[in-house]
Design an enzyme around this catalytic site. Structure first.
Site, mmCIF file in Angstrom:
data_model
loop_
_atom_site.group_PDB
_atom_site.id
_atom_site.type_symbol
_atom_site.label_atom_id
_atom_site.label_comp_id
_atom_site.label_asym_id
_atom_site.label_seq_id
_atom_site.Cartn_x
_atom_site.Cartn_y
_atom_site.Cartn_z
ATOM 1 N N ASP A 1 40.037 44.602 120.474
ATOM 2 C CA ASP A 1 41.452 44.248 120.326
ATOM 3 C C ASP A 1 41.636 43.356 119.099
ATOM 4 O O ASP A 1 41.795 42.137 119.210
ATOM 5 C CB ASP A 1 41.928 43.544 121.596
ATOM 6 C CG ASP A 1 43.428 43.320 121.619
ATOM 7 O OD1 ASP A 1 44.132 43.907 120.773
ATOM 8 O OD2 ASP A 1 43.896 42.562 122.490
ATOM 9 N N SER B 1 49.708 36.299 122.227
ATOM 10 C CA SER B 1 48.804 37.369 121.814
ATOM 11 C C SER B 1 48.618 37.392 120.304
ATOM 12 O O SER B 1 49.573 37.247 119.531
ATOM 13 C CB SER B 1 49.357 38.719 122.268
ATOM 14 O OG SER B 1 49.295 38.849 123.665
ATOM 15 N N HIS C 1 46.651 45.136 120.232
ATOM 16 C CA HIS C 1 47.600 45.556 121.268
ATOM 17 C C HIS C 1 49.041 45.152 120.951
ATOM 18 O O HIS C 1 49.979 45.636 121.585
ATOM 19 C CB HIS C 1 47.169 45.004 122.644
ATOM 20 C CG HIS C 1 47.492 43.564 122.869
ATOM 21 N ND1 HIS C 1 46.558 42.560 122.772
ATOM 22 C CD2 HIS C 1 48.648 42.951 123.213
ATOM 23 C CE1 HIS C 1 47.119 41.399 123.038
ATOM 24 N NE2 HIS C 1 48.393 41.615 123.317
ATOM 25 N N GLY D 1 53.073 36.347 124.650
ATOM 26 C CA GLY D 1 53.682 35.853 123.413
ATOM 27 C C GLY D 1 52.692 35.130 122.528
ATOM 28 O O GLY D 1 52.894 35.003 121.326
#
Length: 388
Positions: free
Chosen positions: A226, A327, A174, A325
């Site tokens: 993801d 991620s 993502h 952030g």
């Protein structure tokens, strides 16, 4: 007559000395090379601009400490610390940063020891443990999480990632929703970064992204699958060099799971508070506990939004959590003194909210996919995972 001959010889000698002094470059070191071989540690040439065209600053090294490494009161490019190549300090705005130089290669390369790189047998090791006790948590040196990669887009911090082999970084799909695979030339990856707003030449290694692989079944609505891979390359065509601040993390074997309440670590540069907050300028880490699938899928938490490729983790008092952030960053677990990557930071409702733990992509669901895309079967087999 003898006096005339002596005077003539002395005059010729004086002219030769003056001529040699006039043409001898200042700071010349005849013990090194005027071209680059290997990592350029022996380069003693006179290039004084970085590859970006910035004028180098003087080293101001003490002769006793710097002379053997080619340093001194000059501004020529050198490689005193076995970096990827000769470099120098330049002024960029108000900051002094390290930039590499373009040095011509020697036509006949000399034999130099190969750069030290991590293998599947040396993964998950770190030079130093946590020195301090990204909502909640505490600041931590990069040496305690040396596999943490900082991914930038157009020089702006984008996401975290994990170095799983010298040439590959694992992260979240993502992160690239608005970028697309056609714009990878704007991506860069930095290892050994202790702060996203500073450059530390002694710790950091920088790379371009040569390939971005997003899982073919990634669903940007549910965030299922993801996960993404980045193939990185250094300026000289190499990959990550093993150091205290840049190491690979281990991959556990396929379908391996840890029991609920097992304590693991997360690290990143994400927001320190939510929804009103700012990104942490320095690397932070926090301890979280794995939650059971039953808890994670309960209506109190996330219900049916949790797929078979996800798991949850949080702190018992809901004080620490991954946040915006973080991620793509790692959730790692210590097994027999070696760190294994079990999760990729994916999503969650808010940050450190009660009954809303962080949700992570379960890495051990993707060993075969990683091996197929990268050829890293020796890494994805999890050979260093402790036997029961």
């Amino acid at each position: 007559m003898n006096l005339f001959v002596i005077l003539a010889v002395l005059a010729t000698f004086s002219v030769n000395v003056a001529f040699s002094r006039r043409w001898k470059p200042k700071h010349q070191d005849t013990s090194g090379e005027l071209c680059q071989s290997g990592d350029g540690s022996s380069y003693r040439g006179f290039v004084s601009k970085s590859a970006k065209g910035h004028r180098c600053l003087k080293w101001f090294a003490r002769p006793l400490n710097g002379a053997l490494k080619g340093l001194g009161h000059h501004n020529y490019c050198r490689n005193p610390d076995q970096s990827l190549g000769p470099w120098c300090h330049v002024r960029r705005g108000r900051r002094t940063v390290k930039e590499f130089c373009n040095i011509p290669r020697c036509s006949t390369p000399t034999k130099t020891p190969p750069a030290s790189v991590d293998t599947e047998m040396t993964c998950g090791e770190r030079a130093e443990r946590r020195l301090h006790k990204i909502v909640g948590g505490s600041f931590t040196p990069i040496e305690s999480h040396p596999w943490v990669a900082a991914i930038f887009h157009r020089d702006k911090f984008l996401c975290g990632g994990s170095l799983i082999s010298p040439c590959w970084v694992l992260t979240a799909a993502h992160c690239f929703g608005e970028i697309g695979t056609t714009k990878i030339r704007h991506l860069s990856v930095h290892l050994g970064k202790n702060a996203i707003n500073n450059t530390d030449a002694d710790r950091e290694q920088s790379f371009t992204v040569e390939e971005l692989i997003i899982h073919q079944k990634y669903d940007h609505y549910s965030l299922d699958n993801d996960i993404a891979l980045l193939r990185i390359e250094s300026r000289n065509g190499g990959c990550a060099v093993k150091s205290a601040s840049a190491r690979t993390v281990c991959l556990p074997p396929f379908h391996t799971q840890l029991p609920p309440r097992f304590q693991c670590s997360i690290a990143g540069f994400g927001m320190e508070s939510y929804p009103v907050g700012r990104y942490s300028q320095k690397l932070k880490q926090a301890e979280v506990s794995l939650l059971s699938r039953t808890e994670c899928e309960s209506e109190l938490y996330y219900g049916e939004r949790i797929t078979k490729n996800m798991f949850c983790a949080g702190s018992p008092d809901w004080s620490t959590d991954a946040c915006k952030g973080d991620s793509g960053g790692p959730l790692v677990c210590d097994l027999s003194g070696r760190m294994f990557l079990f999760g990729v930071v994916s999503w969650g409702e808010g940050c450190a909210e009660k009954n809303k733990p962080g949700v992570y992509t379960q890495v051990t669901k993707y060993n075969k996919w990683i091996a197929a895309k990268t050829g890293l079967s020796q890494y994805t087999d999890g050979v260093m995972y402790p036997e029961k």
